[in-house]
Design an enzyme around this catalytic site. Structure first.
Site, short mmCIF file in Angstrom:
data_model
loop_
_atom_site.label_atom_id
_atom_site.label_comp_id
_atom_site.label_asym_id
_atom_site.label_seq_id
_atom_site.Cartn_x
_atom_site.Cartn_y
_atom_site.Cartn_z
N VAL A 11 0.83 -1.21 0.00
CA VAL A 11 0.00 0.00 0.00
C VAL A 11 0.87 1.26 0.00
CG1 VAL A 11 -1.64 1.33 1.40
CG2 VAL A 11 -1.99 -1.11 1.05
N LYS A 35 14.28 -2.15 1.67
CA LYS A 35 13.25 -1.46 0.87
C LYS A 35 13.69 -0.02 0.59
CE LYS A 35 9.20 -4.11 2.06
NZ LYS A 35 8.03 -4.30 2.87
N LYS A 210 -14.23 -0.60 5.04
CA LYS A 210 -13.15 -1.42 4.47
C LYS A 210 -13.37 -2.90 4.76
CE LYS A 210 -9.36 -2.66 2.66
NZ LYS A 210 -9.29 -2.78 1.22
N HIS A 217 -16.34 -9.37 -0.66
CA HIS A 217 -15.59 -10.07 -1.71
C HIS A 217 -15.41 -11.53 -1.32
CE1 HIS A 217 -13.62 -5.88 -2.51
NE2 HIS A 217 -14.88 -5.93 -2.89
N ASN A 225 -18.16 -20.68 -4.99
CA ASN A 225 -17.56 -22.01 -4.84
C ASN A 225 -18.53 -23.01 -4.24
OD1 ASN A 225 -15.06 -21.55 -6.00
ND2 ASN A 225 -14.20 -20.70 -4.12
N CYS A 268 -40.26 -19.16 -0.75
CA CYS A 268 -39.20 -19.68 -1.62
C CYS A 268 -37.83 -19.77 -0.97
CB CYS A 268 -39.10 -18.83 -2.88
SG CYS A 268 -40.58 -18.95 -3.88
N LYS A 271 -37.27 -22.49 1.77
CA LYS A 271 -37.53 -23.82 1.19
C LYS A 271 -36.41 -24.20 0.21
CE LYS A 271 -40.49 -23.91 -2.36
NZ LYS A 271 -39.78 -24.45 -3.52
N LYS A 324 -43.03 -9.87 2.82
CA LYS A 324 -42.61 -8.57 2.27
C LYS A 324 -43.86 -7.77 1.92
CE LYS A 324 -42.01 -10.12 -2.51
NZ LYS A 324 -41.11 -10.24 -3.64
N1 NAD Z 1 -1.93 -5.33 0.31
C1 NAD Z 1 -3.11 -4.89 -0.10
O1 NAD Z 1 -3.57 -5.19 -1.20
C2 NAD Z 1 -3.91 -3.98 0.78
C3 NAD Z 1 -5.02 -3.31 0.24
C4 NAD Z 1 -5.74 -2.45 1.05
C5 NAD Z 1 -5.39 -2.28 2.39
N2 NAD Z 1 -4.33 -2.95 2.89
C6 NAD Z 1 -3.96 -2.70 4.29
O2 NAD Z 1 -2.87 -1.75 4.30
C7 NAD Z 1 -1.96 -2.04 5.36
C8 NAD Z 1 -0.58 -2.30 4.77
O3 NAD Z 1 -0.65 -3.45 3.97
P1 NAD Z 1 0.60 -3.88 3.05
O4 NAD Z 1 0.14 -5.05 2.29
O5 NAD Z 1 1.13 -2.69 2.35
O6 NAD Z 1 1.65 -4.32 4.20
P2 NAD Z 1 3.18 -4.71 4.00
O7 NAD Z 1 3.50 -5.71 5.05
O8 NAD Z 1 3.47 -5.03 2.57
O9 NAD Z 1 3.94 -3.34 4.33
C9 NAD Z 1 4.01 -2.79 5.61
C10 NAD Z 1 5.31 -2.01 5.70
O10 NAD Z 1 5.33 -1.30 6.94
C11 NAD Z 1 6.65 -1.28 7.38
N3 NAD Z 1 6.71 -0.92 8.80
C12 NAD Z 1 6.39 -1.68 9.88
N4 NAD Z 1 6.60 -0.97 11.02
C13 NAD Z 1 7.03 0.26 10.64
C14 NAD Z 1 7.40 1.43 11.36
N5 NAD Z 1 7.38 1.48 12.69
N6 NAD Z 1 7.79 2.50 10.65
C15 NAD Z 1 7.82 2.47 9.31
N7 NAD Z 1 7.49 1.38 8.57
C16 NAD Z 1 7.10 0.29 9.24
C17 NAD Z 1 7.16 -2.68 7.07
O11 NAD Z 1 8.57 -2.76 7.08
C18 NAD Z 1 6.57 -2.89 5.69
O12 NAD Z 1 7.44 -2.46 4.67
C19 NAD Z 1 -2.56 -3.23 6.09
O13 NAD Z 1 -3.34 -2.75 7.16
C20 NAD Z 1 -3.43 -3.90 5.06
O14 NAD Z 1 -4.48 -4.63 5.66
C21 NAD Z 1 -3.58 -3.78 2.11
#
Ligand code: NAD
Length: 436
Positions: A11, A35, A210, A217, A225, A268, A271, A324
């Site tokens: 994200v 990273k 969220k 989904h 399924n 419906c 049943k 209804k």
């Molecule tokens: N991956 C998705 O598709 C997606 C979509 C929507 C929402 N989210 C939500 O977004 C959030 C992040 O998800 P993600 O998949 O990007 O996670 P991720 O694990 O890929 O990334 C999290 C990052 O945070 C960093 N981090 C941890 N502690 C830290 C700190 N103290 N300071 C700075 N950086 C720190 C980690 O090193 C890591 O790089 C989650 O809550 C997830 O549920 C994810």
């Protein structure tokens, strides 16, 4: 705007580069040195279509820089977006440790900076986390109050891995939950060029939307399924079935049947659910979701009965009886089950349903009512008469006749609303519903 993004995973990396592309100056912060190094080299820390190129271009243009120094990032930005992970603990509960830690650091940095700073939670967190966990951490660390030392909002992310840049540019909508003055406008500005609705909601709503979206989904996949599992056992190709299910955008892929309120019923749905799940058992199909639905539905009726009884009223008007509005079909109506429960427990219940005329009932419908609610003839009346002297009015149908009757309530009468008409009245009548 100068922005700092905390957490450069799926994200954070996408959010940073897409915001940088929109003429913002972005400072990315992560605890993972690997990273940070990759981004410094203009490369993506994650595998995601188009992200290598975008990060490369943004780093080259000087629009993204990275650091592990939280204080520096806060000092040189006006707004921090928190995108750190919120994984599951072994028992399934949500681990907010990273969010808490990073907000503690951001709060301390805001105190050092000595200027107002906006904090936006983009990580997925349960309702109550932003105001119940993050806000106190920020207040303790900054030494100031929300709205004065810092602004706080919740802005959930809807991107999907694999298409995340496209999803960022073309989301279903943008949700900003905040109770701080000026914060909605500040966050909305980040997405100003995206031609999609922007909703200003409560923080709790933003957090919950969220989850509701992701769980929906998951329900859809599980549903497809489980239908597939039973179809396979019955020798039917589920792909053709679901293809046609999806083509119905009137009842299936639509807002229909997606409003919280009360149980399903009728001649419906229960049943057909029983017959299909029975077929599933015969073919050894694994269909726990479908198998759980009738119990879940019974639980809704029981929950309503308990809530009605908790009002402590003896005289109850039940507006709506059939499953209804607009039909006199009483078979497996959840409102009838509710009436039965209340009458069985000694409540004085008057029932009004303009579509149900006792004298006109016949056939299976008549037999059903004689068996389930033999005193119906005595209890049925008009909506207007039903509400006279009733302490509690349970609204089960939304029809013009019922709405009209509800216009004349006394201030001491109370309404329990199962259909979401809560805002029907301008007077002082107390109204609540099962889920609101
Ligand atoms: N991956 C998705 O598709 C997606 C979509 C929507 C929402 N989210 C939500 O977004 C959030 C992040 O998800 P993600 O998949 O990007 O996670 P991720 O694990 O890929 O990334 C999290 C990052 O945070 C960093 N981090 C941890 N502690 C830290 C700190 N103290 N300071 C700075 N950086 C720190 C980690 O090193 C890591 O790089 C989650 O809550 C997830 O549920 C994810």
């Amino acid at each position: 705007m100068n922005i700092s993004v905390f957490g450069l995973g799926y994200v954070g990396a996408v959010t940073s580069s897409c915001l940088a592309q929109r003429c913002n100056s972005v400072i990315g912060v992560d605890v993972d040195e690997r990273k940070l190094e990759l981004i410094r080299l203009g490369r993506s820390p994650i595998v995601e279509e188009g992200l290598n190129e975008l990060i490369g271009a943004m780093v080259k243009a000087g629009k993204i820089s990275v650091t592990s120094d939280c204080a520096e990032a806060v000092k040189h930005s006006d707004l921090s977006i928190v995108c750190v992970g919120t994984p599951s603990r072994p028992n399934g509960s949500l681990d907010t440790t990273h969010v808490e830690r990073v907000c503690q650091q951001i709060g301390e940095a805001i105190r050092q900076k000595g200027a107002y700073h906006s904090v936006v939670i983009r990580s997925t967190v349960l309702p109550g986390t932003t105001l119940g966990v993050v806000q106190p951490i920020l207040e303790a660390a900054t030494g100031g109050a929300m709205g004065e030392a810092f602004g706080l909002s919740m802005n959930p992310e809807f991107l999907r891995e694999g298409t995340s840049i496209r999803d960022f540019d073309d989301p279903p909508y943008t949700i900003v939950g905040t109770e701080c003055e000026g914060e909605f406008e500040r966050v909305a500005k980040l997405f100003a060029d995206i031609d999609r609705p922007i909703h200003h909601v409560s923080v709790h709503t933003a957090e919950a939307v969220k989850y509701a979206c992701n769980l929906f989904h998951a329900v859809k996949i599980t549903f497809a399924n489980e239908i597939g599992a039973v179809c396979k056992g019955l020798g039917v190709d589920a792909r053709a079935v679901m293809e046609l299910v999806c083509q119905d955008q009137k009842l299936n892929i639509s807002p229909r049947y997606l409003r919280p309120g009360f149980a399903f019923g009728g001649s419906c749905l229960p049943k057909d659910l029983r017959a299909f799940t029975y077929a599933g058992r015969q073919t050894d199909a694994a269909i726990p979701m479908l198998n759980g639905m009738l119990q879940s539905n019974r639980d809704q009726i029981e929950a309503v009965a308990r809530r009605v009884m908790a009002h402590g009223c003896r005289r109850i008007a039940l507006l709506g009886l059939s499953f209804k509005p607009g039909t006199d079909d009483l078979r497996e109506s959840p409102l009838l089950s509710l009436a039965e429960r209340l009458i069985g427990r000694g409540y004085d219940v008057r029932i009004a349903d303009p579509s149900v005329k006792y004298a006109a009932l016949h056939g299976a419908n008549k037999r059903y009512i004689e068996q389930e609610l033999p005193h119906l003839r005595r209890l049925l009346t008009s909506p207007r008469r039903a509400i006279i002297d009733a302490d509690l009015i349970v609204v089960g149908h939304h029809t013009p006749e019922i709405m009209e009757a509800l216009e004349n309530l006394e201030d001491d009468q109370r309404v329990f609303d199962l259909v979401g008409v809560s805002d029907f009245t301008a007077n002082e009548v107390k109204t609540d519903g099962l889920y609101w």
